[in-house]
Each structure stands twice: as C-alpha cells, then as structure tokens.
Scaffold this motif. Structure first.
Motif, PDB file in Angstrom:
ATOM      1  N   HIS A 281     -40.487  15.716  13.219  1.00  0.00           N
ATOM      2  CA  HIS A 281     -39.331  15.467  14.076  1.00  0.00           C
ATOM      3  C   HIS A 281     -39.663  15.954  15.481  1.00  0.00           C
ATOM      4  CE1 HIS A 281     -38.701  19.720  13.067  1.00  0.00           C
ATOM      5  NE2 HIS A 281     -38.041  19.801  14.216  1.00  0.00           N
ATOM      6  N   GLU A 283     -37.781  17.606  19.170  1.00  0.00           N
ATOM      7  CA  GLU A 283     -36.602  18.190  19.788  1.00  0.00           C
ATOM      8  C   GLU A 283     -37.002  18.859  21.101  1.00  0.00           C
ATOM      9  OE1 GLU A 283     -35.117  21.008  17.034  1.00  0.00           O
ATOM     10  OE2 GLU A 283     -36.937  22.243  17.023  1.00  0.00           O
ATOM     11  N   LYS A 310     -30.496  14.126  21.357  1.00  0.00           N
ATOM     12  CA  LYS A 310     -30.439  14.638  19.994  1.00  0.00           C
ATOM     13  C   LYS A 310     -31.848  14.819  19.439  1.00  0.00           C
ATOM     14  CE  LYS A 310     -29.356  11.806  16.681  1.00  0.00           C
ATOM     15  NZ  LYS A 310     -28.646  10.839  15.822  1.00  0.00           N
ATOM     16  N   THR A 311     -31.953  15.572  18.356  1.00  0.00           N
ATOM     17  CA  THR A 311     -33.210  15.678  17.615  1.00  0.00           C
ATOM     18  C   THR A 311     -33.419  14.382  16.838  1.00  0.00           C
ATOM     19  OG1 THR A 311     -33.004  18.075  17.404  1.00  0.00           O
ATOM     20  CG2 THR A 311     -34.437  16.955  15.825  1.00  0.00           C
TER      21      THR A 311
END
Length: 450
Positions: A281, A283, A310-311
């Motif tokens: 992911h 971020e 947003k992540t």
C-alpha cells in the motif's frame, strides 16, 4: 505442491469459509478442448439468469431451436466457422452474486487468448466432453484401461494452475447424450482426479452437467449421475475472489505522468504519477525508491482515482506526489526502499504462444508493468510433457508448449517468484519484429547459491 481434493458438496463452502468475501463479483473463465460446450454453457447461464433479452434470443434461433453458443460468439468468423476465436466477456448476476465470464477459445492456435483471460481470473470452469472420451471399457485384453483426457483439457488445466487461478472446477458436459451417464461420470471423474493429483492441481469440485438442457447448471438435476452436490451456479456463488498482494512490499508501476497541473489542493505544482498499486500500500510519509536510478524520496500526497486524499492498497489506482522532483517517467517503478534486489537474469516457466518455435539465443522485448527491456533466451531447460507430466530436456519449445527457461535481461528488473506475487512475478515476451505476444513468463524462485 501436493494436490488435495474435496467432495463436491463441501468444496465451495470450505473455500468460502477460508477465503471469505463472496459479495465481490467473481471473474471466471470457461476453458477446455474444442467443442466441449464452453460457449453453450455461458449461453445457458445468461438465459437461466434472465440476462438475455427476447430480441437477442430471437436473433440466435437456428432451425427453430436456440443456438446458445451464438450469444457469446460475436465475431463474424466465429459464427461462420462455429468456433470461438477471441475471448468474449459477458456479465450476469444471481440473487447472491455478480459474475464476469470470459469464454476462452479451445483451439490450440488461440491458446494465447485463453492465457490472457486466465491471467486475471478468480476461477476457471474446465469443461470436459463426455462423448469424446473412452470411458466404457474397464478391462481390455486383460489390462485395466487407462483413460486419457484430451490434450487441451490437460493444457488448459495446467495453464490455469500455473497462472494461479485460485479455484478450478471440472464440469463434465454432454452426459445427457450418454445412456449410462452415472458410470461415465464416475470413470471420467476418476481420470480427472488422477490427473489433478499427478499435476499438483487443487480442484474445487467436479460436476456433471448438460449445458444444452441446463441440468445442474443453474439448478440441481436430482438423482442424476449419482451426484448429490450443488449445481454449478451454487458452487460459483461460494468461490473466493483472488486476494491482492497486500503482504508483499510496496511496488507501483508508473503508467502516466500528469505534468504540473497547478492545482494547489492536490499536487501543489508537482507532477503526479498515476498507476495501479501492484503490491502493498502507499500513504503520505512513506519512503520510496525509483527503479531505475535508485533515487529515494518521500511520498507527499496520495490521491485515489477520484482525487481524494487517502491510503491506497494493492489492486487500486493511485496518484502519487513526491516531496521533491525526480526523473520519473512511464515505465519506471516506485518501490519500497531496499525491499527488492533487481536482477538481470531470471529462471522462469513460460507458456510459449508464438507460431514459431522458441530457440536459445533469440532476443525479445520483455514487458513488466509498463516497462520494456530486451530479454535474451540464455537457455531452455526443459518442457512439460502434457500427457505424462514429466519434464523433458529439449533445445526448443514448440507452439503451445510449457517449459522452463533462463532469461538474460538488458536492464535489471525487480521481480519476485510468481507464487509470491502475480504482479511482480509475471512478464510478457513480445517479438521485436512482428510485435506479436510470444510468451507468458512466470518467474521461479532463484536457484540456491549453496
């Protein structure tokens, strides 16, 4: 990998309980040999789920009967020849789930199209035409008959297994045309089970069906073939979707660079790198390295596909803004620093899709994500014998063969074994002259240095 099998009645439920989410649309393909009934099965699914309009049904009438296969065979050449050439995608839903179906061609010369469909599928329904197999004789000339499956049944099953299609279902079709359907299903099921065990393929279920009449497709056909399990649709409703590579370190192939949009609330004048997160992911505050170049920066902002901050997790599109300007363009990768060791030589299993044989020494374009590098076939290790499943030393791979090779890359790539990551473990070879797709490449674990 050791094969395990489950009973048809428990297979789908067991998979669902382990892997969870059945609320997400299931992407599956139908595959198998020529004329096994793949297009007819999809037509039956569309009709029984009431997805087909009356005028569409009227358009596929032939001699007073409905030709279900014509609902998916949309190309003029397909209708003229009565075969499937390209992958046709159709959509339908039940009260429990939505589905995306890919009708893959059965002819050997269109294997590349089948591989394309399987590479993004959550499940595969491999059809087996019971009328084409020698199942009746038990003993012949004093010896037990060994029941042979069709080569394309074997090839498509192996390709689905190699491409990490999570759930494989065997559907034994056209049993309505056999007098002793129960015995035929029993013996064909045994042959399929034996093959799957030898190949290390995990099978979700084996189901008797009649795609033409609809038996055991959308609803159960009671007391038929000695089968007491769920219908094909009931099985598909409970199969899991493929999980994204969340446990693998962050990797992001840059697809498009948005140059200095000037929007203060999004990029603050810096370039936005758009693409789909391949693994992990991303971020804000996260450190990333650029391949090639190995320059390191910090992620300043992350935008979703709707430009919301947003992540973003694996499998979803993102726009990434870095805290400083670096030389990043389409084809580059943003990676978790020090998580990958780029290599210039890989050992891989390939499905050879070109019409010309593969020989050592040839140079191709290799595509990973959106990055193109030259790749030389340094060595051909072996080929899988589709019939015996043995590995045989060879000096070339014929069209539609599956084998292991060593590739030498002109520039380093960050790769992981395909069993660990679909995105980082797969490449495509493209002919440098004709620009045809020549092979699907699945990276194998690096040989031990000991």
């Amino acid at each position: 990998m050791t094969a395990t099998t489950t009973t048809p009645s428990s297979a789908a439920g067991a998979l669902a309980s382990i892997h969870g989410d059945t609320g997400t649309a299931l992407r599956f393909i139908t595959c198998g040999s020529v004329d096994d009934g793949k297009s007819t099965l999809i037509g039956r699914l569309l009709v029984d789920s009431k997805t087909v309009l009356q005028d569409q049904l009227a358009g596929v009438q032939r001699g007073g009967e409905t030709d279900l296969a014509l609902l998916t065979d949309g190309l003029s050449a397909e209708r003229e020849q009565g075969i499937t050439i390209d992958v046709a995608y159709r959509y339908f839903s039940t009260a429990r789930r939505k589905f995306i179906i890919g009708d893959a061609p059965g002819h050997e010369q269109y294997t590349r199209n089948m591989v394309t469909a399987a590479s993004s599928a959550d499940a595969a329904v491999v059809l087996v035409d019971a009328t084409k197999l020698e199942w009746a004789a038990e003993v012949e000339d004093g010896e037990v008959v060994r029941r042979e499956l069709l080569p394309q049944t074997r090839r498509h099953t192996l390709l689905c297994h190699l491409l990490r299609v999570q759930s494989i279902v065997f559907a034994v079709n056209k049993l309505d045309a056999i007098a002793d359907a129960g015995l035929a299903f029993e013996r064909i099921s045994a042959a399929l089970s034996s093959f799957a065990e030898a190949a290390g393929v995990q099978v979700a279920a084996t189901v008797p069906i009649s795609a033409l009449k609809g038996w055991n497709v959308a609803s159960r056909h009671a007391d038929w073939c000695g089968y007491e399990g769920p219908s094909l649709i009931e099985l598909l409703e409970d199969l899991p979707v493929t999980q994204q590579d969340e446990s693998v370190p962050f990797a992001f192939p840059v697809q498009w660079v948005e140059k200095f949009s000037g929007s203060a609330d999004t990029s603050k004048g810096r370039r936005v790198f758009w693409g789909r997160v391949a693994s992990g992911h991303v971020e804000p505050g996260q450190r990333v390295a650029v391949l090639p170049g190995n320059q390191v920066a910090t992620v300043a902002q992350v935008l979703s596909h709707t430009r919301q901050h947003k992540t973003v997790h694996a499998g979803h599109s993102a726009g990434i803004v870095l805290d400083r300007e670096l030389d990043v363009s389409r084809g580059d990768w943003l990676l978790a620093p020090e998580a990958f060791e780029p290599v210039r030589e890989i050992t891989a299993t390939i499905a050879w899709l070109d019409d010309e044989p593969l020989v050592a020494g040839r140079v191709y374009w290799a595509l990973q994500g959106h990055r193109w590098v030259k790749a030389k076939v340094a060595r051909i290790i072996d080929r899988v014998n589709i019939t015996t499943l043995d590995s045989e030393p060879v000096d070339r791979l014929e069209p539609n063969a599956i084998g292991d090779v060593v590739l030498s890359l002109q520039q380093p790539l960050a790769v992981l074994p395909f069993v660990q990551s679909r995105a980082l473990g797969s490449l495509v070879l493209v002919d440098t002259a004709s620009h045809r797709t020549s092979a699907a490449v699945l990276v194998q674990p690096a040989p031990s240095k000991a």
